[in-house]
Each structure stands twice: as structure tokens, then as C-alpha cells.
Design a protein around this motif. Sequence first.
Motif, PDB file in Angstrom:
ATOM      1  N   THR A 193      64.476 -10.779  18.859  1.00  0.00           N
ATOM      2  CA  THR A 193      64.353 -10.568  17.415  1.00  0.00           C
ATOM      3  C   THR A 193      65.506  -9.726  16.898  1.00  0.00           C
ATOM      4  OG1 THR A 193      61.935 -10.691  17.558  1.00  0.00           O
ATOM      5  CG2 THR A 193      62.869  -9.717  15.571  1.00  0.00           C
ATOM      6  N   MET A 194      65.864  -8.659  17.607  1.00  0.00           N
ATOM      7  CA  MET A 194      66.972  -7.815  17.164  1.00  0.00           C
ATOM      8  C   MET A 194      68.302  -8.553  17.221  1.00  0.00           C
ATOM      9  SD  MET A 194      66.258  -3.867  18.317  1.00  0.00           S
ATOM     10  CE  MET A 194      67.842  -3.374  17.655  1.00  0.00           C
ATOM     11  N   VAL A 195      68.493  -9.378  18.252  1.00  0.00           N
ATOM     12  CA  VAL A 195      69.727 -10.162  18.329  1.00  0.00           C
ATOM     13  C   VAL A 195      69.781 -11.155  17.170  1.00  0.00           C
ATOM     14  CG1 VAL A 195      70.986 -11.881  19.682  1.00  0.00           C
ATOM     15  CG2 VAL A 195      69.991  -9.897  20.821  1.00  0.00           C
ATOM     16  N   GLY A 196      68.634 -11.784  16.868  1.00  0.00           N
ATOM     17  CA  GLY A 196      68.580 -12.712  15.742  1.00  0.00           C
ATOM     18  C   GLY A 196      68.861 -12.016  14.418  1.00  0.00           C
ATOM     19  N   LEU A 197      68.300 -10.816  14.236  1.00  0.00           N
ATOM     20  CA  LEU A 197      68.563 -10.056  13.014  1.00  0.00           C
ATOM     21  C   LEU A 197      70.028  -9.655  12.912  1.00  0.00           C
ATOM     22  CD1 LEU A 197      65.424  -7.719  12.891  1.00  0.00           C
ATOM     23  CD2 LEU A 197      65.958  -9.591  11.312  1.00  0.00           C
ATOM     24  N   ALA A 198      70.629  -9.289  14.043  1.00  0.00           N
ATOM     25  CA  ALA A 198      72.052  -8.931  14.047  1.00  0.00           C
ATOM     26  C   ALA A 198      72.905 -10.126  13.628  1.00  0.00           C
ATOM     27  CB  ALA A 198      72.474  -8.444  15.433  1.00  0.00           C
ATOM     28  N   ALA A 199      72.551 -11.314  14.129  1.00  0.00           N
ATOM     29  CA  ALA A 199      73.288 -12.521  13.753  1.00  0.00           C
ATOM     30  C   ALA A 199      73.116 -12.817  12.267  1.00  0.00           C
ATOM     31  CB  ALA A 199      72.805 -13.706  14.589  1.00  0.00           C
ATOM     32  N   LEU A 200      71.885 -12.673  11.764  1.00  0.00           N
ATOM     33  CA  LEU A 200      71.623 -12.914  10.343  1.00  0.00           C
ATOM     34  C   LEU A 200      72.382 -11.908   9.479  1.00  0.00           C
ATOM     35  CD1 LEU A 200      70.085 -14.389   8.116  1.00  0.00           C
ATOM     36  CD2 LEU A 200      68.165 -12.828   8.509  1.00  0.00           C
ATOM     37  N   TRP A 201      72.396 -10.668   9.905  1.00  0.00           N
ATOM     38  CA  TRP A 201      73.121  -9.608   9.199  1.00  0.00           C
ATOM     39  C   TRP A 201      74.599  -9.966   9.084  1.00  0.00           C
ATOM     40  CZ3 TRP A 201      73.553  -3.982  11.548  1.00  0.00           C
ATOM     41  CH2 TRP A 201      74.161  -3.134  10.606  1.00  0.00           C
ATOM     42  N   ALA A 202      75.200 -10.389  10.204  1.00  0.00           N
ATOM     43  CA  ALA A 202      76.623 -10.720  10.205  1.00  0.00           C
ATOM     44  C   ALA A 202      76.912 -11.932   9.320  1.00  0.00           C
ATOM     45  CB  ALA A 202      77.091 -10.981  11.637  1.00  0.00           C
ATOM     46  N   VAL A 203      76.095 -12.979   9.444  1.00  0.00           N
ATOM     47  CA  VAL A 203      76.312 -14.194   8.645  1.00  0.00           C
ATOM     48  C   VAL A 203      76.140 -13.900   7.152  1.00  0.00           C
ATOM     49  CG1 VAL A 203      75.399 -16.497   8.137  1.00  0.00           C
ATOM     50  CG2 VAL A 203      75.677 -15.768  10.516  1.00  0.00           C
ATOM     51  N   TYR A 204      75.139 -13.110   6.826  1.00  0.00           N
ATOM     52  CA  TYR A 204      74.904 -12.756   5.419  1.00  0.00           C
ATOM     53  C   TYR A 204      76.102 -12.004   4.847  1.00  0.00           C
ATOM     54  CZ  TYR A 204      72.676 -10.802   1.271  1.00  0.00           C
ATOM     55  OH  TYR A 204      72.372 -10.447  -0.022  1.00  0.00           O
ATOM     56  N   GLU A 205      76.650 -11.071   5.610  1.00  0.00           N
ATOM     57  CA  GLU A 205      77.791 -10.305   5.112  1.00  0.00           C
ATOM     58  C   GLU A 205      79.053 -11.149   5.024  1.00  0.00           C
ATOM     59  OE1 GLU A 205      78.423  -6.595   7.074  1.00  0.00           O
ATOM     60  OE2 GLU A 205      76.788  -5.619   5.974  1.00  0.00           O
ATOM     61  N   VAL A 206      79.168 -12.189   5.853  1.00  0.00           N
ATOM     62  CA  VAL A 206      80.299 -13.110   5.698  1.00  0.00           C
ATOM     63  C   VAL A 206      80.265 -13.716   4.303  1.00  0.00           C
ATOM     64  CG1 VAL A 206      81.249 -15.340   6.420  1.00  0.00           C
ATOM     65  CG2 VAL A 206      80.624 -13.648   8.144  1.00  0.00           C
ATOM     66  N   GLY A 207      79.067 -14.155   3.882  1.00  0.00           N
ATOM     67  CA  GLY A 207      78.932 -14.714   2.543  1.00  0.00           C
ATOM     68  C   GLY A 207      79.177 -13.676   1.455  1.00  0.00           C
TER      69      GLY A 207
END
Length: 220
Positions: free
Chosen positions: A162-176
Motif C-alpha cells: 500500500t505504501m509503495v502504491g501510494l508513493a507511486a501515486l504521489w509521484a505520478v500526481y506531482e508529474v501532472g
Amino acid sequence: MLAAPTALRHHGRMLSTLLAFLGACTLIAASPGPSTVLIIKQSLRSRRSGFLTVLGNETGVFVWGVVAAFGLSALLAASEVAYGVMRVVGAVVLVGFGIQTLRQARRSKDAPDGAGWEGTEQSGWASYRGGLLLNLANPKAAVFAMSFLPQFVPEGAPHLPTMVGLAALWAVYEVGYYGLYVWFVGRMKAVLSRTGVRRRLEQVSGGVLLLLGARLALES
């Protein structure tokens, strides 16, 4: 009969947690910091440089998120020596970027009005590396990821994935999110390419990076 309402409540909690997480990510990205300054500075050169800097920075965000998921950033926070070393390295990196930016401002003094930075544009790797280095050299990013991500792990959910998934979502969101900065600077290129404006922006960016580096170095 109870399974459906239970599943709906579970999905409702997941959705509310996700929305809260994305809201927090927005507030974090909107807070000015070294990465924001560097992204805007590189976007002044070209959209390509700006976007690759964003990708480098978000790679660092994801790395720190994974480190936090495995509990390694807790070791950094607990070790005064390790944190101190990273703090000094981070300060040196910030000061280095600041000096480099001020030098670029000085070199642009005699550039013809309206000229762009195409002749001095960094390679794609250099732009990506700059964003990545600035993020990874910041010990605060590691400690923050450790305290931030666990707050959004739903009760009963597997902690590590879950934390790895949240980290990935965090990074992708900030790319946008930061991609909007890159786009906006590109749209303003006609104004920002004027010699006086360009030099002033470089000077401000360099000065901010120097001040952030000095503050990090002097922190106890």
C-alpha cells in the motif's frame, strides 16, 4: 445480505482516503521549495528541460516513498550522523545549483533581447539528473515521506504494497501538477525571453537556492 453494505462502506472509506491523500499531495506540491525553484528555472530554458527535471524530481519522490515503506528512512531519522551527513550534502547541492544559476544570469547579461536559451540548453540526462539529485540529497524528503505516507494506509491493508502504491501515486500526481508549471512557463516564453526579465528570474532563482542551501546547512 451484509456483504454488500460492508463492501460499500469499505469502498467508501478507500475513496475518501484517496481523495484526502490527493488533497494533501496538492498542498505539498503547492508549497514552494527547492524543487519548485529548479523546475521553474529549467522550464525557462525549454519545456523539455523543465519536464525532464520534473521526472527526475518525482523519481526521487518515489524512491523516498519506497525507502519509507521498508522503514529505512526511520534509520536515517534516528541516526544523527547519517542525517547530518545528508544535510551537509543537500546544502552543498543547493548552493552548487544556486551558484550555477547566478553564473548563467551573468552570462545572459549580454545576450540579445528576445534570444532564447536553446544554445545553452542542458542535455536531457542533465536535466533529469538535476531534479533527481536535488530530491535525493534532501534528508527532509526522506523523513517527510516516512511521516506522511503511513497516515493514508487504510486499516487492515497490507502495509508495504500500500505504501509503495501510494508513493507511486504521489509521484505520478506531482508529474501532472508540476507539468502545469512547465506548460505555463512555456506559454509565457515570449515575455520571459526578454533579456532583463530572464536575467532577473535567474538571479532570483539562484539567490533562493543559495538561501535554502545556507538554511539547510545551519539547521541543528
